[in-house]
Enzyme design. Structure first.
Site, PDB file in Angstrom:
ATOM      1  CD  GLU B 129      -8.936  71.087  27.382  1.00  0.00           C
ATOM      2  OE1 GLU B 129      -8.740  71.418  26.722  1.00  0.00           O
ATOM      3  OE2 GLU B 129      -9.226  72.600  27.701  1.00  0.00           O
ATOM      4  CG  ASP B 131      -9.638  66.951  20.443  1.00  0.00           C
ATOM      5  OD1 ASP B 131      -9.402  65.947  20.024  1.00  0.00           O
ATOM      6  OD2 ASP B 131     -10.419  67.590  20.613  1.00  0.00           O
ATOM      7  CB  SER B 134       0.514  62.669  25.882  1.00  0.00           C
ATOM      8  OG  SER B 134       0.416  61.606  26.040  1.00  0.00           O
ATOM      9  CG  PHE B 158      -9.473  60.733  31.387  1.00  0.00           C
ATOM     10  CD1 PHE B 158     -10.160  59.577  31.280  1.00  0.00           C
ATOM     11  CD2 PHE B 158      -8.476  60.820  30.199  1.00  0.00           C
ATOM     12  CE1 PHE B 158     -10.495  58.947  29.737  1.00  0.00           C
ATOM     13  CE2 PHE B 158      -8.429  60.242  28.770  1.00  0.00           C
ATOM     14  CZ  PHE B 158      -8.975  59.166  28.351  1.00  0.00           C
ATOM     15  CB  THR B 160      -8.889  60.923  40.060  1.00  0.00           C
ATOM     16  OG1 THR B 160      -8.747  60.420  38.725  1.00  0.00           O
ATOM     17  CG2 THR B 160      -9.071  60.638  40.674  1.00  0.00           C
ATOM     18  CD  GLU B 244      -0.711  62.044  40.046  1.00  0.00           C
ATOM     19  OE1 GLU B 244      -2.454  62.583  41.000  1.00  0.00           O
ATOM     20  OE2 GLU B 244      -0.831  62.065  38.924  1.00  0.00           O
ATOM     21  CD  GLN B 338       1.191  32.109  33.470  1.00  0.00           C
ATOM     22  OE1 GLN B 338      -0.018  32.517  32.949  1.00  0.00           O
ATOM     23  NE2 GLN B 338       0.644  30.894  33.124  1.00  0.00           N
ATOM     24  CG  PHE B 340      -2.666  33.240  42.876  1.00  0.00           C
ATOM     25  CD1 PHE B 340      -3.592  32.595  43.990  1.00  0.00           C
ATOM     26  CD2 PHE B 340      -1.644  34.201  43.431  1.00  0.00           C
ATOM     27  CE1 PHE B 340      -3.281  33.385  44.740  1.00  0.00           C
ATOM     28  CE2 PHE B 340      -1.413  34.731  44.474  1.00  0.00           C
ATOM     29  CZ  PHE B 340      -2.170  33.850  45.920  1.00  0.00           C
ATOM     30  CB  THR B 367       1.852  57.258  28.905  1.00  0.00           C
ATOM     31  OG1 THR B 367       2.441  58.252  27.961  1.00  0.00           O
ATOM     32  CG2 THR B 367       0.502  57.655  28.691  1.00  0.00           C
TER      33      THR B 367
HETATM   34  C1  LIG Z   1      -7.095  56.314  35.562  1.00  0.00           C
HETATM   35  C2  LIG Z   1      -6.411  57.174  35.019  1.00  0.00           C
HETATM   36  C3  LIG Z   1      -6.980  59.027  36.020  1.00  0.00           C
HETATM   37  C4  LIG Z   1      -6.483  59.491  35.537  1.00  0.00           C
HETATM   38  N1  LIG Z   1      -7.441  60.700  36.456  1.00  0.00           N
HETATM   39  C5  LIG Z   1      -6.636  62.201  35.646  1.00  0.00           C
HETATM   40  C6  LIG Z   1      -6.675  63.500  36.220  1.00  0.00           C
HETATM   41  O1  LIG Z   1      -7.405  63.262  37.715  1.00  0.00           O
HETATM   42  N2  LIG Z   1      -7.324  64.450  35.477  1.00  0.00           N
HETATM   43  C7  LIG Z   1      -7.164  65.015  34.798  1.00  0.00           C
HETATM   44  O2  LIG Z   1      -6.396  66.001  34.021  1.00  0.00           O
HETATM   45  N3  LIG Z   1      -6.285  63.622  33.968  1.00  0.00           N
HETATM   46  C8  LIG Z   1      -6.387  62.310  34.708  1.00  0.00           C
HETATM   47  N4  LIG Z   1      -5.882  61.394  33.754  1.00  0.00           N
HETATM   48  C9  LIG Z   1      -5.386  61.773  32.664  1.00  0.00           C
HETATM   49  C10 LIG Z   1      -3.769  60.904  32.066  1.00  0.00           C
HETATM   50  O3  LIG Z   1      -3.146  62.059  32.796  1.00  0.00           O
HETATM   51  C11 LIG Z   1      -3.987  61.238  30.834  1.00  0.00           C
HETATM   52  O4  LIG Z   1      -4.270  59.713  30.602  1.00  0.00           O
HETATM   53  C12 LIG Z   1      -2.756  61.332  29.889  1.00  0.00           C
HETATM   54  O5  LIG Z   1      -1.886  61.534  30.057  1.00  0.00           O
HETATM   55  C13 LIG Z   1      -2.489  60.515  28.726  1.00  0.00           C
HETATM   56  O6  LIG Z   1      -3.558  61.320  28.190  1.00  0.00           O
HETATM   57  P1  LIG Z   1      -4.342  60.742  27.082  1.00  0.00           P
HETATM   58  O7  LIG Z   1      -5.114  59.048  27.912  1.00  0.00           O
HETATM   59  O8  LIG Z   1      -5.636  61.700  26.108  1.00  0.00           O
HETATM   60  O9  LIG Z   1      -3.589  59.356  25.563  1.00  0.00           O
HETATM   61  P2  LIG Z   1      -2.774  59.965  24.798  1.00  0.00           P
HETATM   62  O10 LIG Z   1      -1.713  61.234  24.919  1.00  0.00           O
HETATM   63  O11 LIG Z   1      -3.847  60.557  22.955  1.00  0.00           O
HETATM   64  O12 LIG Z   1      -1.498  59.228  23.963  1.00  0.00           O
HETATM   65  C14 LIG Z   1      -2.422  57.897  23.024  1.00  0.00           C
HETATM   66  C15 LIG Z   1      -0.459  56.838  22.726  1.00  0.00           C
HETATM   67  O13 LIG Z   1       0.098  58.177  22.041  1.00  0.00           O
HETATM   68  C16 LIG Z   1       1.518  58.125  23.197  1.00  0.00           C
HETATM   69  N5  LIG Z   1       2.096  59.043  22.747  1.00  0.00           N
HETATM   70  C17 LIG Z   1       1.044  60.462  23.123  1.00  0.00           C
HETATM   71  N6  LIG Z   1       2.440  61.926  22.500  1.00  0.00           N
HETATM   72  C18 LIG Z   1       3.164  61.144  22.664  1.00  0.00           C
HETATM   73  C19 LIG Z   1       4.892  61.946  22.834  1.00  0.00           C
HETATM   74  N7  LIG Z   1       5.066  62.973  22.255  1.00  0.00           N
HETATM   75  N8  LIG Z   1       5.820  60.359  22.623  1.00  0.00           N
HETATM   76  C20 LIG Z   1       5.633  59.201  22.259  1.00  0.00           C
HETATM   77  N9  LIG Z   1       4.477  58.591  22.536  1.00  0.00           N
HETATM   78  C21 LIG Z   1       3.152  59.043  22.599  1.00  0.00           C
HETATM   79  C22 LIG Z   1       0.867  57.733  24.034  1.00  0.00           C
HETATM   80  O14 LIG Z   1       2.000  57.838  25.389  1.00  0.00           O
HETATM   81  C23 LIG Z   1      -0.058  57.146  24.828  1.00  0.00           C
HETATM   82  O15 LIG Z   1       0.450  55.710  24.238  1.00  0.00           O
HETATM   83  C24 LIG Z   1      -6.444  60.320  33.859  1.00  0.00           C
HETATM   84  C25 LIG Z   1      -5.666  58.756  33.714  1.00  0.00           C
HETATM   85  C26 LIG Z   1      -6.251  57.452  34.401  1.00  0.00           C
HETATM   86  C27 LIG Z   1      -5.979  57.197  33.144  1.00  0.00           C
END
Ligand SMILES: Cc1cc2nc3c(=O)[nH]c(=O)nc-3n(C[C@H](O)[C@H](O)[C@H](O)COP(=O)(O)OP(=O)(O)OC[C@H]3O[C@@H](n4cnc5c(N)ncnc54)[C@H](O)[C@@H]3O)c2cc1C
Lengths: 81, 381
Positions: B129, B131, B134, B158, B160, B244, B338, B340, B367
């Site tokens: 969502e 907000d 992770s 996000f 997919t 996954e 690099q 290529f 992540t």
């Molecule tokens: C290509 C792609 C496809 C996706 N498909 C789906 C989908 O089909 N369905 C779905 O529900 N979601 C999907 N996602 C979402 C994905 O699961 C989230 O992007 C991911 O979980 C990270 O959440 P965020 O992007 O909100 O980043 P945040 O959680 O905001 O993180 C930002 C940064 O803070 C770091 N961070 C956060 N918490 C911690 C912690 N406790 N310790 C250390 N570092 C931390 C993270 O590692 C990151 O570097 C997709 C994402 C991508 C990129």
């Protein structure tokens, strides 16, 4: 009751507090706010208790107050037996 | 553990690679630019059996074990550059079909698994969502009990496959005060009143895999559409993530193999200063590093298959593989550019496309930082 308590203590000490001095874990040690029980470990503990005691918790049973300490968890399990 | 694939798995991998070479990746440069999903390729994957691989025959699938699946995914990753399509296939399989197979009622399995296998339904998953990324279990989408059903309200980010999906597995909370124990999974069909696909999201890579927001406004869902028990959405979600992580990595492994072969061919044929560039030690070292990465990644991916096929937990091992393979994948993609030179930087060769695709692997399914947290938890820290 004692049996529930020892099952709870053994599980928490082994899985959530490895290396901790067992005497530091009392029946009233705060489990949720202290971070001992996070989201994943709560789910694992709840599933373990359901299997151990052949009981089933409803979502509403798992409000934070019922998971806050060994004493609270013990009462919760007892209420399902 | 076995370091070599069995003959049967090697055959599976080769068949998948051949299929991918002949049937997938058509008109990729254009579709990649415009962000176009290949529906025809999806249908052909269904005919080839990809969509039914992990599903038992009684529900229209092939009932393959995880190690077999990894071999197929590796073959597909090697055989096509359309990593976006493979990403969509992975999302459909592990976050939609598998949860329905593992947690669905008999009726849910009868209704949905066959069309998910034959390609007539495309699956998607709404967990993240605006907000809650992770920290996924802080999600706010509400599922309010209403008679014999629930009313869902919230926005998913996000998602997919959302623009092309027919069936969504969505996570919502029956009571935010319950934290993780309030999270509940639901199966929601496209066209359900109150459910709509929001704005399409443009991505850096994996561009042929469509993505959008998913919005629920007073979306009424009968209790028969709940997936698993009320308050037990977390195990459903974790099961999806574990499958996954392992399988998406196998496609990345295949892509890394293809990439190394292409780089080797280029390093042997491209001449500068009167000799093939591969004869220059600094170029050769990049190729050496790519090979070492590949050889350290492979056993980590197949170890997940062995553990899961033996019925053992692979949470830490899947996190180790996810962390290592995704980080190696990005590094190897940079090395490929690099090797290529300027040609690698030009979009028409699609070498740079691998790099853009690879970056996502350090983010989706948790992540790299989150994988480290899972490994630390496995170390009981
Ligand atoms: C290509 C792609 C496809 C996706 N498909 C789906 C989908 O089909 N369905 C779905 O529900 N979601 C999907 N996602 C979402 C994905 O699961 C989230 O992007 C991911 O979980 C990270 O959440 P965020 O992007 O909100 O980043 P945040 O959680 O905001 O993180 C930002 C940064 O803070 C770091 N961070 C956060 N918490 C911690 C912690 N406790 N310790 C250390 N570092 C931390 C993270 O590692 C990151 O570097 C997709 C994402 C991508 C990129």
């Amino acid at each position: 009751m004692n049996d529930i308590r020892s099952v709870l203590r053994a599980y928490i000490l082994e899985n959530l507090l490895p290396g901790e001095d067992p005497s530091n874990l009392t029946d009233d040690t705060e489990l949720k706010e202290s971070g001992i029980l996070d989201s994943m470990s709560t789910l694992k503990l709840v599933t373990y208790l359901e299997e151990q005691f052949a009981i089933e918790f409803a979502a509403a049973d798992l409000e934070p107050a019922n998971l806050s300490s060994i004493a609270a968890l013990q009462r919760l399990v007892q209420s399902k037996l | 553990m076995q370091l070599e694939l069995s003959e049967e798995r090697t055959r599976l991998r080769e068949a998948a690679e051949q299929f991918a070479r002949s049937a997938l990746g058509k008109d990729l440069a254009r579709r990649e630019r415009t962000g176009e999903f290949d529906r025809d390729a999806w249908r052909r994957c269904a005919e080839f059996g990809v969509l039914g691989m992990p599903i038992p025959p009684q529900f229209g699938g092939m009932g393959l074990g995880l190690s077999d699946l990894l071999a197929v995914m590796e073959g597909l990753g090697r055989g096509t550059r359309d990593q976006g399509l493979l990403f969509s296939l992975n999302a459909h399989l592990w976050t939609n079909s598998i949860p329905i197979l593992k947690f669905g009622t008999a009726q849910q399995k009868d209704k949905y698994l066959r069309p998910l296998c034959d390609g007539s339904l495309i699956g998607a998953n709404g967990a993240s969502e605006p907000d809650a990324g992770s920290d996924i279990f802080s999600l706010r989408t509400r599922a309010l009990r209403d008679g014999d059903g629930y009313v869902l309200t919230g926005t998913k980010m996000f998602v997919t496959n959302a623009p092309v999906a027919d069936l969504f597995v969505v996570y919502a909370t029956v009571d935010p005060a319950l934290g993780a124990t309030g999270i509940t999974a639901f199966i929601i069909e496209k066209g359900t009143p109150g459910l709509r696909v929001g704005r399409k999201l443009e991505k850096m890579g994996l561009r042929t895999s469509p993505m959008a927001e998913l919005i629920m406004e007073d979306c009424r869902v009968p209790a028969s559409q709940r997936l698993g028990r009320e308050g037990r959405g977390v195990p459903v979600f974790e099961c999806s993530m574990e499958w996954e992580r392992g399988c998406i990595l196998a496609s990345c492994l295949g892509a890394m193999e293809r990439q190394l072969e292409e780089c080797l061919a280029h390093a042997r044929s491209r001449k500068q200063f009167g000799k093939p560039i591969g004869k220059f030690q600094s170029v050769a070292n990049r190729l050496v590093d790519m090979r070492v990465r590949l050889d350290t990644c492979r056993p980590l991916v197949y170890r997940i298959g062995e553990l899961k096929d033996a019925g053992r937990d692979a949470t830490t091992e899947a996190a180790i593989a996810k962390l290592h393979v995704s980080e190696c994948y990005v590094k190897s993609c940079l090395d490929a550019i690099q090797v290529f030179g300027g040609y690698g930087y030009m979009t028409e060769q699609l070498v740079e496309c691998d790099l853009r695709d690879s970056v996502g692997s350090t983010l989706y399914s948790g992540t790299s930082e989150i994988q480290r947290n899972i490994i630390a938890r496995g170390l009981k820290l």
